[in-house]
Design a protein around this motif. Sequence first.
Motif, PDB file in Angstrom:
ATOM      1  N   SER A  34       7.918  17.039   4.543  1.00  0.00           N
ATOM      2  CA  SER A  34       7.802  16.629   5.943  1.00  0.00           C
ATOM      3  C   SER A  34       6.809  15.476   6.071  1.00  0.00           C
ATOM      4  N   PRO A  35       7.163  14.293   5.552  1.00  0.00           N
ATOM      5  CA  PRO A  35       6.215  13.178   5.489  1.00  0.00           C
ATOM      6  C   PRO A  35       5.935  12.491   6.822  1.00  0.00           C
ATOM      7  N   LYS A  36       6.696  12.805   7.852  1.00  0.00           N
ATOM      8  CA  LYS A  36       6.518  12.149   9.146  1.00  0.00           C
ATOM      9  C   LYS A  36       5.673  12.968  10.125  1.00  0.00           C
ATOM     10  N   GLY A  37       5.116  14.070   9.637  1.00  0.00           N
ATOM     11  CA  GLY A  37       4.289  14.891  10.513  1.00  0.00           C
ATOM     12  C   GLY A  37       3.208  15.607   9.732  1.00  0.00           C
ATOM     13  N   PHE A  38       2.077  15.856  10.385  1.00  0.00           N
ATOM     14  CA  PHE A  38       1.003  16.626   9.776  1.00  0.00           C
ATOM     15  C   PHE A  38       1.309  18.119   9.903  1.00  0.00           C
ATOM     16  N   SER A  39       0.865  18.879   8.918  1.00  0.00           N
ATOM     17  CA  SER A  39       0.964  20.338   8.949  1.00  0.00           C
ATOM     18  C   SER A  39      -0.429  20.917   8.722  1.00  0.00           C
ATOM     19  N   ASN A  40      -0.698  22.064   9.267  1.00  0.00           N
ATOM     20  CA  ASN A  40      -1.975  22.743   9.045  1.00  0.00           C
ATOM     21  C   ASN A  40      -1.834  23.779   7.936  1.00  0.00           C
ATOM     22  N   PHE A  41      -2.534  23.562   6.818  1.00  0.00           N
ATOM     23  CA  PHE A  41      -2.521  24.482   5.685  1.00  0.00           C
ATOM     24  C   PHE A  41      -3.948  24.942   5.403  1.00  0.00           C
ATOM     25  N   TYR A  42      -4.071  26.108   4.766  1.00  0.00           N
ATOM     26  CA  TYR A  42      -5.374  26.613   4.347  1.00  0.00           C
ATOM     27  C   TYR A  42      -5.773  25.991   3.015  1.00  0.00           C
ATOM     28  N   TRP A  43      -7.039  25.588   2.914  1.00  0.00           N
ATOM     29  CA  TRP A  43      -7.531  25.042   1.650  1.00  0.00           C
ATOM     30  C   TRP A  43      -7.933  26.191   0.737  1.00  0.00           C
ATOM     31  N   GLY A  44      -7.163  26.386  -0.302  1.00  0.00           N
ATOM     32  CA  GLY A  44      -7.390  27.474  -1.249  1.00  0.00           C
ATOM     33  C   GLY A  44      -6.059  28.094  -1.589  1.00  0.00           C
ATOM     34  N   ILE A  45      -5.605  27.893  -2.790  1.00  0.00           N
ATOM     35  CA  ILE A  45      -4.255  28.296  -3.151  1.00  0.00           C
ATOM     36  C   ILE A  45      -4.283  29.529  -4.059  1.00  0.00           C
ATOM     37  N   THR A  46      -3.361  30.443  -3.849  1.00  0.00           N
ATOM     38  CA  THR A  46      -3.249  31.625  -4.690  1.00  0.00           C
ATOM     39  C   THR A  46      -2.186  31.378  -5.752  1.00  0.00           C
ATOM     40  N   PRO A  47      -2.536  31.431  -7.035  1.00  0.00           N
ATOM     41  CA  PRO A  47      -1.552  31.197  -8.094  1.00  0.00           C
ATOM     42  C   PRO A  47      -0.391  32.181  -8.017  1.00  0.00           C
ATOM     43  N   ASP A  48       0.758  31.771  -8.557  1.00  0.00           N
ATOM     44  CA  ASP A  48       1.961  32.611  -8.543  1.00  0.00           C
ATOM     45  C   ASP A  48       1.695  33.990  -9.143  1.00  0.00           C
ATOM     46  N   PHE A  49       0.818  34.032 -10.150  1.00  0.00           N
ATOM     47  CA  PHE A  49       0.590  35.308 -10.832  1.00  0.00           C
ATOM     48  C   PHE A  49      -0.426  36.189 -10.120  1.00  0.00           C
ATOM     49  N   GLY A  50      -0.978  35.718  -8.995  1.00  0.00           N
ATOM     50  CA  GLY A  50      -2.023  36.500  -8.352  1.00  0.00           C
ATOM     51  C   GLY A  50      -1.892  36.563  -6.851  1.00  0.00           C
ATOM     52  N   LYS A  51      -0.715  36.823  -6.334  1.00  0.00           N
ATOM     53  CA  LYS A  51      -0.510  36.856  -4.898  1.00  0.00           C
ATOM     54  C   LYS A  51      -1.361  37.949  -4.258  1.00  0.00           C
ATOM     55  N   GLU A 106       3.055  12.135  12.847  1.00  0.00           N
ATOM     56  CA  GLU A 106       2.628  12.719  14.109  1.00  0.00           C
ATOM     57  C   GLU A 106       1.581  13.806  13.862  1.00  0.00           C
ATOM     58  N   MET A 107       0.440  13.652  14.524  1.00  0.00           N
ATOM     59  CA  MET A 107      -0.646  14.608  14.364  1.00  0.00           C
ATOM     60  C   MET A 107      -0.447  15.802  15.289  1.00  0.00           C
ATOM     61  N   LEU A 108      -0.944  16.938  14.867  1.00  0.00           N
ATOM     62  CA  LEU A 108      -0.878  18.152  15.666  1.00  0.00           C
ATOM     63  C   LEU A 108      -1.682  17.992  16.945  1.00  0.00           C
ATOM     64  N   ALA A 109      -1.194  18.585  18.014  1.00  0.00           N
ATOM     65  CA  ALA A 109      -1.802  18.395  19.332  1.00  0.00           C
ATOM     66  C   ALA A 109      -3.235  18.915  19.399  1.00  0.00           C
ATOM     67  N   ASP A 110      -3.554  19.950  18.637  1.00  0.00           N
ATOM     68  CA  ASP A 110      -4.880  20.561  18.731  1.00  0.00           C
ATOM     69  C   ASP A 110      -5.885  19.999  17.731  1.00  0.00           C
ATOM     70  N   PHE A 111      -5.611  18.825  17.174  1.00  0.00           N
ATOM     71  CA  PHE A 111      -6.513  18.252  16.179  1.00  0.00           C
ATOM     72  C   PHE A 111      -7.847  17.852  16.789  1.00  0.00           C
ATOM     73  N   ASN A 112      -8.916  18.174  16.063  1.00  0.00           N
ATOM     74  CA  ASN A 112     -10.262  17.727  16.397  1.00  0.00           C
ATOM     75  C   ASN A 112     -10.902  17.146  15.142  1.00  0.00           C
ATOM     76  N   PRO A 113     -11.656  16.062  15.261  1.00  0.00           N
ATOM     77  CA  PRO A 113     -12.339  15.495  14.091  1.00  0.00           C
ATOM     78  C   PRO A 113     -13.194  16.550  13.396  1.00  0.00           C
ATOM     79  N   LYS A 153      -7.367  11.114  16.369  1.00  0.00           N
ATOM     80  CA  LYS A 153      -5.945  11.425  16.247  1.00  0.00           C
ATOM     81  C   LYS A 153      -5.115  10.138  16.173  1.00  0.00           C
ATOM     82  N   GLU A 154      -5.466   9.168  17.004  1.00  0.00           N
ATOM     83  CA  GLU A 154      -4.725   7.904  17.044  1.00  0.00           C
ATOM     84  C   GLU A 154      -4.880   7.125  15.737  1.00  0.00           C
ATOM     85  N   GLU A 155      -6.085   7.107  15.199  1.00  0.00           N
ATOM     86  CA  GLU A 155      -6.313   6.405  13.929  1.00  0.00           C
ATOM     87  C   GLU A 155      -5.534   7.051  12.793  1.00  0.00           C
TER      88      GLU A 155
END
Length: 232
Positions: free
Chosen positions: A45-62, A21-28, A11-13
């Motif tokens: 929000s460039p000054k903080g990390f956010s948790n997102f899911y890897w895998g995006i749904t295109p606009d035409f296929g929600k 700023e990293m999220l409090a629950d981060f684990n390597p 987290k520190e690295e």
Amino acid sequence: MCGRYSLSKSKEELEERFQAEMLADFNPRYNIAPTQLVPVITSQSPKGFSNFYWGITPDFGKNRPVSQKLINAKAETINQKISFKTAFRQRRCIIPADGFYEWKRLGKKTSVPYRFTHRDDELFSFAGIWDEYESVNGETQHTFLILTTTPNETVSGVHDRMPVIFDRKAEKLWLDPYQEEEELLGILKPYPADSMLNFTVSPLVNSVQNDSPAVMRKTSPMDQHGNYTLFG
């Protein structure tokens, strides 16, 4: 393509390298796979990390099921495809990493996993875009995908695509909400081959259930019969 990567630093690295700023629950993480919730940094929000899911749904296929989501997009056409060009202009992100994996095919049923890192084992990031969609139960989810490009000489012997890798300068440009499109497209290129290393790793990485330092260790390549195989 890019279908697995790692973020094994502390987290520190991460906070020091990305000045966020990293999220409090981060684990390597050692074997990150699509559909998982992982840290990203957005242009909003460039000054903080956010948790997102890897895998995006295109606009035409929600509301598509997870298995039908996209995980990568070609950098060469990111500003042209209807499903991505709005995100390219308005919802850019970087995905911190310290390595990624690709598989080299040796035959119809045999492949060997490789790990790719910075030559000095430094943190870097992938170029990404993000989106949000409404899940089947009505919740708003944030998702991202990784941009890919043609491979450099370090990657080309293993795979015909590689993720777009950024250094600090490129990250700053990518996260600038006012940056011109021409400048953004100009940094979506293969990372210098002489700044990267690759080596074979354990087949443990093949299973997403294995998420420990063991998947990153150098391992001699073996064929499907368990014999050591020499190849370039």
